[in-house]
Design a protein around this motif. Structure first.
Motif, PDB file in Angstrom:
ATOM      1  N   MET A   1     -14.446 -29.343  -0.533  1.00 43.14           N
ATOM      2  CA  MET A   1     -15.600 -29.065   0.318  1.00 43.14           C
ATOM      3  C   MET A   1     -15.966 -30.315   1.117  1.00 43.14           C
ATOM      4  O   MET A   1     -16.154 -31.382   0.547  1.00 43.14           O
ATOM      5  CB  MET A   1     -16.783 -28.613  -0.532  1.00 43.14           C
ATOM      6  CG  MET A   1     -18.068 -28.381   0.247  1.00 43.14           C
ATOM      7  SD  MET A   1     -19.424 -27.790  -0.788  1.00 43.14           S
ATOM      8  CE  MET A   1     -19.746 -29.251  -1.805  1.00 43.14           C
ATOM      9  N   LYS A   2     -16.073 -30.145   2.421  1.00 43.77           N
ATOM     10  CA  LYS A   2     -16.483 -31.232   3.296  1.00 43.77           C
ATOM     11  C   LYS A   2     -17.992 -31.152   3.523  1.00 43.77           C
ATOM     12  O   LYS A   2     -18.577 -30.065   3.471  1.00 43.77           O
ATOM     13  CB  LYS A   2     -15.752 -31.152   4.635  1.00 43.77           C
ATOM     14  CG  LYS A   2     -14.236 -31.104   4.527  1.00 43.77           C
ATOM     15  CD  LYS A   2     -13.667 -32.346   3.872  1.00 43.77           C
ATOM     16  CE  LYS A   2     -12.145 -32.301   3.848  1.00 43.77           C
ATOM     17  NZ  LYS A   2     -11.575 -33.457   3.107  1.00 43.77           N
ATOM     18  N   ILE A   3     -18.584 -32.290   3.809  1.00 49.82           N
ATOM     19  CA  ILE A   3     -20.025 -32.307   4.025  1.00 49.82           C
ATOM     20  C   ILE A   3     -20.411 -31.436   5.211  1.00 49.82           C
ATOM     21  O   ILE A   3     -21.507 -30.853   5.255  1.00 49.82           O
ATOM     22  CB  ILE A   3     -20.547 -33.757   4.209  1.00 49.82           C
ATOM     23  CG1 ILE A   3     -22.073 -33.807   4.049  1.00 49.82           C
ATOM     24  CG2 ILE A   3     -20.096 -34.334   5.543  1.00 49.82           C
ATOM     25  CD1 ILE A   3     -22.575 -33.471   2.670  1.00 49.82           C
ATOM     26  N   GLU A   4     -19.491 -31.285   6.181  1.00 52.24           N
ATOM     27  CA  GLU A   4     -19.760 -30.443   7.351  1.00 52.24           C
ATOM     28  C   GLU A   4     -19.837 -28.964   6.992  1.00 52.24           C
ATOM     29  O   GLU A   4     -20.343 -28.158   7.783  1.00 52.24           O
ATOM     30  CB  GLU A   4     -18.675 -30.655   8.410  1.00 52.24           C
ATOM     31  CG  GLU A   4     -18.680 -32.025   9.051  1.00 52.24           C
ATOM     32  CD  GLU A   4     -18.029 -33.091   8.187  1.00 52.24           C
ATOM     33  OE1 GLU A   4     -18.187 -34.291   8.509  1.00 52.24           O
ATOM     34  OE2 GLU A   4     -17.360 -32.735   7.181  1.00 52.24           O
ATOM     35  N   GLN A   5     -19.335 -28.604   5.809  1.00 53.25           N
ATOM     36  CA  GLN A   5     -19.397 -27.205   5.361  1.00 53.25           C
ATOM     37  C   GLN A   5     -20.665 -26.886   4.584  1.00 53.25           C
ATOM     38  O   GLN A   5     -20.891 -25.738   4.223  1.00 53.25           O
ATOM     39  CB  GLN A   5     -18.192 -26.901   4.467  1.00 53.25           C
ATOM     40  CG  GLN A   5     -16.848 -26.928   5.165  1.00 53.25           C
ATOM     41  CD  GLN A   5     -15.720 -26.705   4.175  1.00 53.25           C
ATOM     42  OE1 GLN A   5     -15.299 -27.630   3.483  1.00 53.25           O
ATOM     43  NE2 GLN A   5     -15.230 -25.479   4.106  1.00 53.25           N
ATOM     44  N   VAL A   6     -21.483 -27.888   4.339  1.00 56.37           N
ATOM     45  CA  VAL A   6     -22.713 -27.685   3.569  1.00 56.37           C
ATOM     46  C   VAL A   6     -23.830 -27.269   4.521  1.00 56.37           C
ATOM     47  O   VAL A   6     -24.167 -27.989   5.463  1.00 56.37           O
ATOM     48  CB  VAL A   6     -23.108 -28.964   2.809  1.00 56.37           C
ATOM     49  CG1 VAL A   6     -24.409 -28.749   2.043  1.00 56.37           C
ATOM     50  CG2 VAL A   6     -21.986 -29.381   1.865  1.00 56.37           C
ATOM     51  N   ALA A   7     -24.401 -26.112   4.258  1.00 52.72           N
ATOM     52  CA  ALA A   7     -25.469 -25.572   5.096  1.00 52.72           C
ATOM     53  C   ALA A   7     -26.693 -25.287   4.234  1.00 52.72           C
ATOM     54  O   ALA A   7     -26.676 -25.473   3.008  1.00 52.72           O
ATOM     55  CB  ALA A   7     -24.990 -24.290   5.782  1.00 52.72           C
ATOM     56  N   TYR A  35     -28.055 -32.215   7.103  1.00 53.88           N
ATOM     57  CA  TYR A  35     -27.373 -30.920   7.213  1.00 53.88           C
ATOM     58  C   TYR A  35     -26.801 -30.749   8.616  1.00 53.88           C
ATOM     59  O   TYR A  35     -27.393 -31.186   9.606  1.00 53.88           O
ATOM     60  CB  TYR A  35     -28.347 -29.777   6.919  1.00 53.88           C
ATOM     61  CG  TYR A  35     -28.725 -29.627   5.462  1.00 53.88           C
ATOM     62  CD1 TYR A  35     -27.918 -28.901   4.588  1.00 53.88           C
ATOM     63  CD2 TYR A  35     -29.901 -30.198   4.973  1.00 53.88           C
ATOM     64  CE1 TYR A  35     -28.273 -28.755   3.251  1.00 53.88           C
ATOM     65  CE2 TYR A  35     -30.264 -30.053   3.634  1.00 53.88           C
ATOM     66  CZ  TYR A  35     -29.451 -29.329   2.777  1.00 53.88           C
ATOM     67  OH  TYR A  35     -29.799 -29.186   1.455  1.00 53.88           O
ATOM     68  N   LYS A  36     -25.648 -30.095   8.671  1.00 58.65           N
ATOM     69  CA  LYS A  36     -24.978 -29.833   9.940  1.00 58.65           C
ATOM     70  C   LYS A  36     -24.920 -28.345  10.274  1.00 58.65           C
ATOM     71  O   LYS A  36     -24.409 -27.971  11.335  1.00 58.65           O
ATOM     72  CB  LYS A  36     -23.551 -30.391   9.914  1.00 58.65           C
ATOM     73  CG  LYS A  36     -23.465 -31.905   9.698  1.00 58.65           C
ATOM     74  CD  LYS A  36     -24.112 -32.680  10.825  1.00 58.65           C
ATOM     75  CE  LYS A  36     -23.934 -34.178  10.629  1.00 58.65           C
ATOM     76  NZ  LYS A  36     -24.644 -34.952  11.688  1.00 58.65           N
TER      77      LYS A  36
END
Length: 258
Positions: A1-7, A35-36
């Motif tokens: 899991m990449k941080i860009e996938q965390v919503a 958050y992105k």
């Protein structure tokens, strides 16, 4: 899991997004936390036009990864859902709750399953994806299987995907890791929500990493099953929900992302 996938799902901050001004301020706070991406939920369609929601999110560097739309609209007017998702610029939505559905009644549950499949077909034909968001009641069993399994088995894998919720799977007596594996290929979204127990022997929703769920194997299983978005949700928070969302984000960033 990449941080860009965390919503995060905006249902957690629903009390802070009921006017255009509050929505703008809240999206800035979310972006400032780190958050992105966001899943739009908990605000009526009359608060802001969909195009304006999309513009505000874009201004803050936030991808709209999914939405929750009203249950009745999804089942009865899926074309309206298609129109809204196109305006928001997102591919995914979730059927949020089986309102007026009695899983103990065969006619009621079969009608829901048929409607979900038909609505999902409408979205699929438009290049979009309908998912199903569970609570604990989907773990009511008939014929030896929980309702959620019947829904998965009796709908087309092309028409209906899933958005399992870690808290509610656990509370319903399911194994979160096994459900992530079972839904392989139909698991674009996962709701991350931690489980704890308060004094008095009642469950409580916690910030990620502050409850009792072991998220590392959950994330690994979800990734193996093709999960694209890992969405933080906390229906109720002990204080300021933005503080809780920051606690969850910071824990995820420090312990769960690769």
């Amino acid at each position: 899991m990449k941080i860009e996938q965390v919503a995060l799902i905006t249902y957690t901050i629903r009390d802070f997004i009921q006017t255009p001004e509050d929505f703008r301020a809240s999206m800035k706070k979310i972006a400032d936390i780190g958050y992105k991406a966001v899943q739009i939920s908990g605000m009526g369609h009359d608060v802001m036009p969909a195009e304006e929601i999309a513009a505000v999110c874009a201004e803050n560097g936030l991808t709209i990864c999914a939405t929750h739309e009203p249950s009745g609209m999804i089942l009865d007017e899926p074309e309206k859902v298609v129109e809204r998702l196109k305006k928001l610029g997102t591919q995914y939505t979730a059927y949020p709750f089986p309102r007026d559905v009695d899983f103990t009644d065969a006619e009621s549950r079969n009608k829901l399953i048929q409607q979900l499949d038909k609505a999902g077909a409408v979205l699929r034909e438009a290049g979009l994806v309908l998912t199903y968001h569970n609570h604990a009641n989907e773990f009511y069993k008939w014929d030896g299987k929980p309702a959620l399994q019947h829904i998965a088995e009796q709908t087309s894998a092309e028409n209906l995907h899933f958005e399992p919720d870690t808290y509610w799977v656990q509370l319903g007596g399911g194994n979160v890791v096994e459900w992530c594996k079972m839904l392989k290929g139909r698991l674009p979204l996962l709701h991350l929500k931690d489980v704890g127990v308060r004094e008095g022997n009642t469950p409580i929703m916690h910030e990620i990493g502050y409850g009792n769920l072991d998220f590392k194997p959950i994330i690994a299983a979800a990734e193996e099953s093709g999960c694209e978005w890992f969405i933080v949700e906390q229906d109720s928070c002990p204080g300021d929900p933005f503080d809780s969302l920051k606690m969850s984000f910071d824990y995820i960033k420090a312990n769960l992302v690769s």
